[in-house]
Motif scaffolding. Structure first.
Motif, PDB file in Angstrom:
ATOM      1  N   SER A   1       0.823  -1.225  -0.097  1.00 34.11           N
ATOM      2  CA  SER A   1      -0.087   0.012   0.041  1.00 34.11           C
ATOM      3  C   SER A   1       0.982   1.222   0.223  1.00 34.11           C
ATOM      4  CB  SER A   1      -1.062  -0.071   1.219  1.00 34.11           C
ATOM      5  OG  SER A   1      -0.253   0.092   2.315  1.00 34.11           O
TER       6      SER A   1
ATOM      7  N   ALA B   1       3.914   3.834   3.445  1.00 40.38           N
ATOM      8  CA  ALA B   1       3.976   2.996   2.520  1.00 40.38           C
ATOM      9  C   ALA B   1       4.532   1.469   3.202  1.00 40.38           C
ATOM     10  CB  ALA B   1       5.073   3.412   1.625  1.00 40.38           C
TER      11      ALA B   1
ATOM     12  N   GLU C   1       0.997   0.982  -5.356  1.00 42.52           N
ATOM     13  CA  GLU C   1       0.493  -0.337  -4.798  1.00 42.52           C
ATOM     14  C   GLU C   1       0.107  -1.335  -5.817  1.00 42.52           C
ATOM     15  OE1 GLU C   1      -4.017  -1.456  -2.900  1.00 42.52           O
ATOM     16  OE2 GLU C   1      -3.167   0.316  -2.270  1.00 42.52           O
TER      17      GLU C   1
END
Length: 180
Positions: A132, A169, A148
């Motif tokens: 993500s 992240a 992603e």
């Protein structure tokens, strides 16, 4: 298992028992017993190992596995070893049961604005999958912006990274041989 992790760290750095003993001011016999699980190092010894190997002392904790059949095989979500702090901008969790295999797997969470400014260079093959967020990685002088679902791999090349996004992240990172 602590003994296996200490041995794996020593081997990953190409050090002999004699070299470690000299640096720690301990006997080769004692180190051999620690690596075989016959002696237990003190917290001071663990701090010395952490300094020597350049790892956080927290790596050596969190080995308790409630079911013996899972030892060295399963890592439950609530029992992962955490490395780093939110202050550093990078928090990693060891997804591998230990460092004794041919690779290690980490869940790395990079805070917004976190950055590795100086390139790292280690004799490893590494790969990652961005779960993500957004993540930028420079590999051998070339920057790559990942979204992603994107992934990467490199072998023995200098790298650095940054999270220039506004969200954390999350990267699943695999390193061979284990270096943590």
């Amino acid at each position: 298992m602590l003994a296996r992790d200490l041995r794996a760290l020593r081997k990953a750095r190409g050090l002999t028992l004699s070299e470690i003993a000299l640096k720690l001011g301990r006997s080769v016999g004692w180190l051999s017993q620690v690596e075989r699980g016959l002696s237990t190092p003190s917290i001071g010894d663990l701090r010395a190992f952490a300094d020597l190997f350049g790892v956080p002392v927290s790596l050596f904790f969190g080995h308790d596995v409630p079911e013996e059949a899972e030892r060295g095989v399963i890592v439950r979500a609530g029992r992962r070893r955490s490395l780093g702090t939110s202050d550093s901008g990078l928090v990693e969790e060891l997804l591998s049961p230990d460092l004794g295999g041919s690779f290690e797997m980490l869940r790395s969470e990079f805070a917004p604005g976190a950055e590795l400014k100086t390139p790292a260079h280690r004799p490893t093959e590494e790969a990652g999958y961005l779960v993500s967020g957004r993540f930028d990685i420079e590999i051998d002088g070339n920057w790559h912006s990942l979204a992603e679902g994107d992934s990467f791999r490199f072998d023995g090349k200098p790298f650095r990274w940054k999270n220039s996004g506004e969200e954390p992240a999350v990267v699943i990172w695999v390193i061979s041989p284990p270096v943590y």
